[in-house]
Write a protein that holds these residues in place. Structure first.
Motif, PDB file in Angstrom:
ATOM      1  N   PRO A   1       0.942  -1.132  -0.077  1.00 55.70           N
ATOM      2  CA  PRO A   1       0.195  -0.112   0.068  1.00 55.70           C
ATOM      3  C   PRO A   1       0.698   1.298  -0.091  1.00 55.70           C
ATOM      4  O   PRO A   1       1.846   1.416   0.698  1.00 55.70           O
ATOM      5  N   ILE A   2       0.455   2.305  -0.670  1.00 55.22           N
ATOM      6  CA  ILE A   2       1.117   3.670  -0.541  1.00 55.22           C
ATOM      7  C   ILE A   2       0.054   4.484   0.005  1.00 55.22           C
ATOM      8  O   ILE A   2      -1.243   4.568  -0.088  1.00 55.22           O
ATOM      9  N   LEU A   3       0.738   5.239   0.905  1.00 55.29           N
ATOM     10  CA  LEU A   3       0.044   6.042   2.097  1.00 55.29           C
ATOM     11  C   LEU A   3       0.378   7.593   1.614  1.00 55.29           C
ATOM     12  O   LEU A   3       1.776   7.909   1.345  1.00 55.29           O
ATOM     13  N   LYS A   4      -0.588   8.624   1.287  1.00 55.87           N
ATOM     14  CA  LYS A   4      -0.381   9.761   1.160  1.00 55.87           C
ATOM     15  C   LYS A   4      -0.612  10.608   2.379  1.00 55.87           C
ATOM     16  O   LYS A   4      -1.952  10.598   2.621  1.00 55.87           O
ATOM     17  N   ASN A   5      -0.091  11.304   2.949  1.00 48.20           N
ATOM     18  CA  ASN A   5      -0.408  12.029   4.263  1.00 48.20           C
ATOM     19  C   ASN A   5      -1.158  11.304   5.255  1.00 48.20           C
ATOM     20  O   ASN A   5      -2.107  11.468   5.787  1.00 48.20           O
ATOM     21  N   GLY A   6      -0.700   9.733   5.410  1.00 49.70           N
ATOM     22  CA  GLY A   6      -1.207   8.894   6.283  1.00 49.70           C
ATOM     23  C   GLY A   6      -2.489   8.011   5.881  1.00 49.70           C
ATOM     24  O   GLY A   6      -2.871   7.192   6.555  1.00 49.70           O
ATOM     25  N   GLU A   7      -2.847   8.515   4.723  1.00 44.01           N
ATOM     26  CA  GLU A   7      -4.043   7.617   4.059  1.00 44.01           C
ATOM     27  C   GLU A   7      -3.745   7.078   3.064  1.00 44.01           C
ATOM     28  O   GLU A   7      -3.125   7.282   2.084  1.00 44.01           O
ATOM     29  N   ILE A   8      -4.284   5.634   2.764  1.00 45.32           N
ATOM     30  CA  ILE A   8      -3.900   4.600   1.830  1.00 45.32           C
ATOM     31  C   ILE A   8      -4.558   5.281   0.577  1.00 45.32           C
ATOM     32  O   ILE A   8      -5.757   5.641   0.508  1.00 45.32           O
ATOM     33  N   VAL A   9      -3.799   5.521  -0.541  1.00 50.13           N
ATOM     34  CA  VAL A   9      -4.214   6.047  -1.908  1.00 50.13           C
ATOM     35  C   VAL A   9      -4.119   5.244  -2.847  1.00 50.13           C
ATOM     36  O   VAL A   9      -4.292   5.321  -4.063  1.00 50.13           O
ATOM     37  N   GLY A  10      -3.385   3.959  -2.822  1.00 46.79           N
ATOM     38  CA  GLY A  10      -2.851   2.981  -3.747  1.00 46.79           C
ATOM     39  C   GLY A  10      -2.121   1.914  -3.482  1.00 46.79           C
ATOM     40  O   GLY A  10      -1.943   1.792  -2.312  1.00 46.79           O
ATOM     41  N   HIS A  11      -1.354   1.170  -4.434  1.00 53.24           N
ATOM     42  CA  HIS A  11      -0.451   0.342  -4.135  1.00 53.24           C
ATOM     43  C   HIS A  11       0.789   0.320  -5.059  1.00 53.24           C
ATOM     44  O   HIS A  11       0.420   0.737  -6.216  1.00 53.24           O
ATOM     45  N   LEU A  12       1.637  -0.168  -4.923  1.00 56.54           N
ATOM     46  CA  LEU A  12       2.996  -0.537  -5.741  1.00 56.54           C
ATOM     47  C   LEU A  12       2.472  -1.403  -6.825  1.00 56.54           C
ATOM     48  O   LEU A  12       1.878  -2.620  -6.510  1.00 56.54           O
ATOM     49  N   THR A  13       2.637  -0.910  -8.275  1.00 55.37           N
ATOM     50  CA  THR A  13       2.247  -2.139  -9.277  1.00 55.37           C
ATOM     51  C   THR A  13       3.428  -2.679  -9.477  1.00 55.37           C
ATOM     52  O   THR A  13       3.364  -3.690 -10.180  1.00 55.37           O
ATOM     53  N   SER A  14       4.665  -2.436  -9.380  1.00 60.05           N
ATOM     54  CA  SER A  14       6.020  -3.096  -9.377  1.00 60.05           C
ATOM     55  C   SER A  14       6.955  -2.700  -8.270  1.00 60.05           C
ATOM     56  O   SER A  14       6.792  -1.784  -7.813  1.00 60.05           O
ATOM     57  N   GLY A  15       7.697  -3.616  -7.974  1.00 63.92           N
ATOM     58  CA  GLY A  15       8.707  -3.484  -6.786  1.00 63.92           C
ATOM     59  C   GLY A  15       9.893  -4.386  -6.943  1.00 63.92           C
ATOM     60  O   GLY A  15       9.797  -5.492  -7.480  1.00 63.92           O
ATOM     61  N   THR A  16      10.825  -3.931  -6.506  1.00 63.34           N
ATOM     62  CA  THR A  16      12.626  -4.605  -6.438  1.00 63.34           C
ATOM     63  C   THR A  16      13.237  -4.022  -5.568  1.00 63.34           C
ATOM     64  O   THR A  16      13.149  -3.033  -5.222  1.00 63.34           O
ATOM     65  N   TYR A  17      14.569  -4.660  -5.681  1.00 64.90           N
ATOM     66  CA  TYR A  17      15.623  -4.125  -4.958  1.00 64.90           C
ATOM     67  C   TYR A  17      16.509  -3.448  -5.688  1.00 64.90           C
ATOM     68  O   TYR A  17      17.132  -4.275  -6.776  1.00 64.90           O
ATOM     69  N   SER A  18      17.080  -2.103  -5.475  1.00 63.57           N
ATOM     70  CA  SER A  18      17.871  -1.613  -6.371  1.00 63.57           C
ATOM     71  C   SER A  18      19.237  -1.440  -5.905  1.00 63.57           C
ATOM     72  O   SER A  18      19.272  -0.691  -4.847  1.00 63.57           O
ATOM     73  N   HIS A  19      20.217  -2.161  -6.183  1.00 59.73           N
ATOM     74  CA  HIS A  19      21.605  -1.892  -5.849  1.00 59.73           C
ATOM     75  C   HIS A  19      22.235  -0.633  -6.107  1.00 59.73           C
ATOM     76  O   HIS A  19      22.986  -0.072  -5.568  1.00 59.73           O
ATOM     77  N   THR A  20      21.633   0.009  -7.170  1.00 60.68           N
ATOM     78  CA  THR A  20      22.303   1.002  -7.584  1.00 60.68           C
ATOM     79  C   THR A  20      21.800   2.064  -7.043  1.00 60.68           C
ATOM     80  O   THR A  20      22.370   3.167  -6.510  1.00 60.68           O
ATOM     81  N   LEU A  21      20.505   2.189  -6.612  1.00 56.99           N
ATOM     82  CA  LEU A  21      19.923   3.166  -5.716  1.00 56.99           C
ATOM     83  C   LEU A  21      20.100   3.080  -3.997  1.00 56.99           C
ATOM     84  O   LEU A  21      19.719   3.821  -3.413  1.00 56.99           O
ATOM     85  N   GLY A  22      20.218   1.704  -3.820  1.00 58.68           N
ATOM     86  CA  GLY A  22      20.623   1.503  -2.476  1.00 58.68           C
ATOM     87  C   GLY A  22      19.509   1.118  -1.581  1.00 58.68           C
ATOM     88  O   GLY A  22      19.665   0.790  -0.502  1.00 58.68           O
ATOM     89  N   SER A  23      18.555   0.620  -1.926  1.00 58.46           N
ATOM     90  CA  SER A  23      17.413   0.355  -1.341  1.00 58.46           C
ATOM     91  C   SER A  23      16.151  -0.111  -2.280  1.00 58.46           C
ATOM     92  O   SER A  23      16.252  -0.122  -3.576  1.00 58.46           O
ATOM     93  N   ALA A  24      15.119  -0.602  -1.635  1.00 56.54           N
ATOM     94  CA  ALA A  24      13.957  -1.106  -2.553  1.00 56.54           C
ATOM     95  C   ALA A  24      13.232  -0.216  -3.197  1.00 56.54           C
ATOM     96  O   ALA A  24      12.929   1.218  -2.370  1.00 56.54           O
ATOM     97  N   VAL A  25      12.960  -0.284  -4.243  1.00 56.74           N
ATOM     98  CA  VAL A  25      12.181   0.617  -5.281  1.00 56.74           C
ATOM     99  C   VAL A  25      11.014   0.234  -5.766  1.00 56.74           C
ATOM    100  O   VAL A  25      10.827  -0.991  -6.052  1.00 56.74           O
ATOM    101  N   GLY A  26      10.009   1.017  -5.925  1.00 57.97           N
ATOM    102  CA  GLY A  26       8.628   0.593  -6.736  1.00 57.97           C
ATOM    103  C   GLY A  26       8.099   1.594  -7.312  1.00 57.97           C
ATOM    104  O   GLY A  26       8.384   2.854  -7.300  1.00 57.97           O
ATOM    105  N   LEU A  27       7.220   1.328  -8.214  1.00 62.48           N
ATOM    106  CA  LEU A  27       6.311   2.144  -9.255  1.00 62.48           C
ATOM    107  C   LEU A  27       4.910   1.854  -8.698  1.00 62.48           C
ATOM    108  O   LEU A  27       4.516   0.875  -8.196  1.00 62.48           O
ATOM    109  N   GLY A  28       3.990   3.122  -8.599  1.00 56.60           N
ATOM    110  CA  GLY A  28       2.669   2.854  -8.295  1.00 56.60           C
ATOM    111  C   GLY A  28       2.103   4.341  -8.797  1.00 56.60           C
ATOM    112  O   GLY A  28       2.472   5.371  -8.913  1.00 56.60           O
TER     113      GLY A  28
END
Length: 822
Positions: free
Chosen positions: A749-776
């Motif tokens: 789930p994606i939260l905006k100002n504390g409220e759920i507004v959607g969910h990640l459509t893709s997710g992975t671990y990014s070694h380049t960016l140094g953490s897990a990353v997702g789209l939504g």
């Protein structure tokens, strides 16, 4: 006894189980006044009559969740409408976890349930005791409680739907076997029965475990196979009451109250296929010979789980057939092989749960000639024709029955029915440490054991919700793509050729981008429906003035071919064919890719001579190769196409020369993680037929000002024009977790100002960016500025915990596209 059948109908439905009755009911409800349902024996006599009748609230996607929620709501109202009780009661359900990995799965499901509007509560072992007081919880570490889950009487549900359908004018005939499908000009036109023909505008295959055979009569692939499915029934249990449905997936079992007794159903991981050589003609309300030896290990687990069973004893051991599919998802929609031939079958033991909603959605699909929402997970077009092979199915369903209750770990791969579709490079990659995954039957390297560890580490998954055993290998592959050069195979990707004097005009009608380019140019484009939703996400290469190559995702071949065939004007002078197996393809990607390829060819690979989105015929050693300068990983690179028989020669040459340039073999997991870092969309995850191309951030690939083809403006033109005027109401954002120890997969789930507004459509671990990353997607106002959107406080819920994150509307990696155009 002979039957007097009507000669014509708007729709003929084959099969009188709960799904067929639901389709009939909903077609009539939507105004189809002339519907005929044909049942080979008696209504419910196949699988419906002995189904468990569990009606859960939660599925893996929003639309499928809405489907099953609708089923429950419908079953609550059918008695008032028809006078027939369905036996539906919301008893709630409890799922027990006997290990932390299972509990993690429940926590992730509970997070997703918030997005779907389903109440799923994670309970401690002590909190579970009051709900399941007959159960031994000594080894239970927690569980999930879904208060609105329920159960129904399957046969009564079907009969209530049948009565509701009759009340609305549907004609139902029992003891009528369909013996053939009538067709003309690529469309179904009716059915042949023992008692004559019925002409119809639409034919619907709801044949249950017979659906594969019905499909064969139509020339349509419906991959499913019956399995033996077991349950036990105890003697009466004093004080049992109306207990909730209890699932113990770690022991392959569910429990429900049944007339004061406990019914224990099995989803064992070593299932038994049934009737591989055909279902008996006289099968009707029958059961299969029981197999106590097969069931005994699970019976012993059940007696330990519910100690009272030892004193009660087992009153009944039942074995009945149910059909299962190669991927545990059912089959619904219009067949890609035959127009006006629809399917709803292969429900993998969730037929009662899904039937109400599936009937509604398919009826809407039939009437509107398009799906009512994104149903790609269960769309029959996802299948490959070979998957109807009975030997393949008999092997695969030994696993898929039990997989219903397996932990659904990320990156899971089926182990059965493997090794059928191999490219010539299979052994090449195997020797280099590949761990293979399977997509649409193709064996593809998903990750590699590093060269120095081959022989010491087995290329095999060790599944987890955390960092899996290939995590560090993935890092090496990702760094190679970003810092040196990587090589991966794309031979399995769908390749379609469109040729003929009208090829350009036809593709201008289908493609939102302008494909009237010079030969040797590539175009990235979407195919849109009338609502502006994305039906396909492809590259189109103009090889010659009348010859185009379309490249798409591996699983999208049948869907894309169907879309092209469906939309090709009758007078178009062009043809299309699947060229997937005729050409091999290797991708060379990364900063060193130009230098590597330049060392192998005398063609000028410089940016000036060979710019982005261009195609050249070059020589690599003795091989003639067509090089496409394009990327799906966000780096300088080329896709190399060649006759399939050149595969080994080209790969070995590149691999040997690549040592000088620090070349590394790359798996599909790294391709996916690199594309998510670059915020490239993936069809089926980030973009679907209900995601507007503008909301998806792909307006740059739409050309409203292109010259219309001889067939008019491109499909979806009006919707795009209106949307560009109205502005966004959804935006795709990229999310990077602050906590680098966590993993993202998708559906968080994606939260905006504390409220759920959607969910990640893709997710992975990014070694380049140094953490897990997702789209939504996040909702926004039509004229909301980027600054206002980004100024909100965003977070991601991971396993029930709210995690802080960074956000961006642009790709966090190379936002200016400098690396791909150097």
């Amino acid at each position: 006894m002979s039957q007097i059948l009507p000669k014509q109908a708007q729709a003929v439905i084959i099969g009188g189980g709960v799904v067929g009755c639901s389709v009939a009911y909903h077609l009539a409800k939507l105004g189809y006044t002339d519907v005929v349902l044909l049942e080979r024996k008696k209504l419910t006599s196949g699988t419906t009559w002995h189904a468990a009748g569990l009606v859960g609230q939660m599925r893996s996607s929003l639309n499928l969740t809405q489907m099953v929620k609708y089923s429950g709501n419908l079953y609550e109202t059918l008695e008032a409408e028809t006078g027939m009780a369905t036996g539906y009661r919301r008893t709630g359900s409890v799922s027990l976890a006997t290990n932390q990995e299972r509990l993690t799965e429940y926590k992730r499901n509970a997070s997703l349930a918030k997005v779907h509007g389903v109440d799923v509560q994670i309970l401690t072992t002590d909190e579970l005791r009051d709900k399941v007081n007959f159960f031994n919880l000594d080894d239970v570490v927690g569980g999930a409680w879904i208060p609105k889950d329920g159960k129904a009487d399957p046969a009564n549900v079907a009969m209530a739907l049948a009565k509701g359908a009759k009340n609305k004018g549907v004609k139902i005939f029992e003891d009528v076997k369909v013996t053939g499908i009538l067709k003309e000009n690529g469309k179904a036109t009716g059915v042949q029965t023992e008692f004559g023909e019925i002409q119809s505008e639409v034919v619907v295959n709801c044949g249950g475990m017979w659906a594969r055979e019905v499909g064969k009569m139509a020339g349509v692939s419906v991959p499913l196979h019956a399995c033996e499915h077991f349950y036990f029934l105890t003697s009466a249990v004093p004080g049992l009451g109306d207990m909730p449905v209890v699932r113990v997936p770690d022991e392959s079992a569910y429990y429900k109250e049944d007339a004061g007794k406990i019914l224990v159903g099995l989803f064992e991981p070593n299932a038994k296929p049934w009737a591989q050589n055909g279902i008996p003609d006289d099968f009707c309300f029958d059961q299969i010979q029981d197999d106590l030896d097969h069931c005994m290990p699970y019976l012993e687990l059940a007696m330990n789980r519910v100690p009272v069973m030892e004193s009660l004893g087992i009153e009944t051991l039942f074995n009945g057939p149910e059909s299962f599919t190669p991927d545990d998802n059912f089959q619904i929609g219009e067949s890609p092989e035959l127009g006006n031939f629809y399917v709803a079958a292969g429900f993998n033991s969730i037929g009662i749960q899904a039937a109400g909603g599936a009937g509604k959605y398919l009826a809407e699909w039939i009437i509107a000639k398009e799906p009512p929402c994104d149903l790609w997970d269960v769309d029959i077009r996802r299948n490959q024709s070979f998957q109807s092979n009975k030997t393949y199915l008999a092997n695969r369903v030994t696993e898929t029955l039990g997989y219903l209750y397996e932990n659904h770990f990320p990156y899971h791969q089926y182990e059965t029915a493997r090794g059928l579709r191999k490219t010539p490079l299979y052994d090449f990659f195997k020797e280099r440490g590949a761990c293979f995954g399977e997509v649409a039957g193709w064996e593809r390297p998903n990750w590699f054991v590093p060269k120095e560890m081959i022989g010491k580490v087995e290329p095999k998954y060790e599944y987890s919700w955390g960092r899996q055993n290939w995590f560090e290998f993935h890092k090496l592959e990702q760094l190679a793509i970003r810092e040196t050069v990587g090589m991966y195979e794309m031979s399995s990707y769908a390749k379609i050729r469109v040729k003929g004097s009208d090829a350009m005009d036809f593709l201008q009608l289908v493609c939102a981008n302008d494909v009237n380019v010079e030969p040797g140019k590539m175009v990235y484009t979407q195919w849109l429906n009338d609502k502006g939703g994305i039906e396909a996400d492809v590259t189109v290469t103009r090889l010659e003035s009348d010859d185009y190559l379309i490249v798409s995702g591996t699983v999208c071949l049948n869907r894309d071919m169907h879309w092209l065939q469906k939309n090709m004007p009758k007078d178009a002078n062009c043809s299309l064919f699947d060229s997937t197996s005729s050409e091999g393809c290797i991708a060379i990607m990364g900063p060193n890719s130009r230098d590597l390829l330049q060392s192998l060819t005398d063609a000028d690979m410089s940016n000036e001579s060979f710019p982005f989105a261009n195609v050249r015929n070059i020589e690599i050693g003795m091989a003639n190769v067509r090089a496409h300068r394009i990327t799906y990983v966000g780096e300088l690179g080329w896709e190399l196409y060649f006759p399939i028989e050149f595969s080994s020669y080209v790969a070995e040459l590149i691999d040997e020369k690549g040592i000088e340039f620090s070349l590394r073999q790359i798996g599909m997991h790294t391709v996916d993680s690199c594309r998510i870092e670059k915020a490239y969309r993936h069809f089926g995850h980030d973009i679907t037929d209900e995601d507007h191309v503008i909301n998806a951030g792909l307006g740059f690939a739409v050309k409203l000002d292109k010259k219309p083809s001889k067939y008019g403006n491109f499909i979806g033109y009006d919707s795009v024009q209106s949307k560009k005027t109205a502005g966004y109401d959804m935006r795709v954002m990229q999310f990077l977790l602050n906590n680098s120890d966590l993993m993202l997969y998708h559906n968080e789930p994606i939260l905006k100002n504390g409220e759920i507004v959607g969910h990640l459509t893709s997710g992975t671990y990014s070694h380049t960016l140094g953490s897990a990353v997702g789209l939504g997607y996040i909702p926004c106002k039509p004229n909301e500025s980027q600054e206002d959107i980004l100024s909100a406080d965003y977070s991601i819920e991971v396993e029930g915990v709210i995690e802080k994150c960074k956000v961006s509307l642009k790709p966090m990696y190379d936002p200016l596209n400098e690396k791909i155009r150097i």
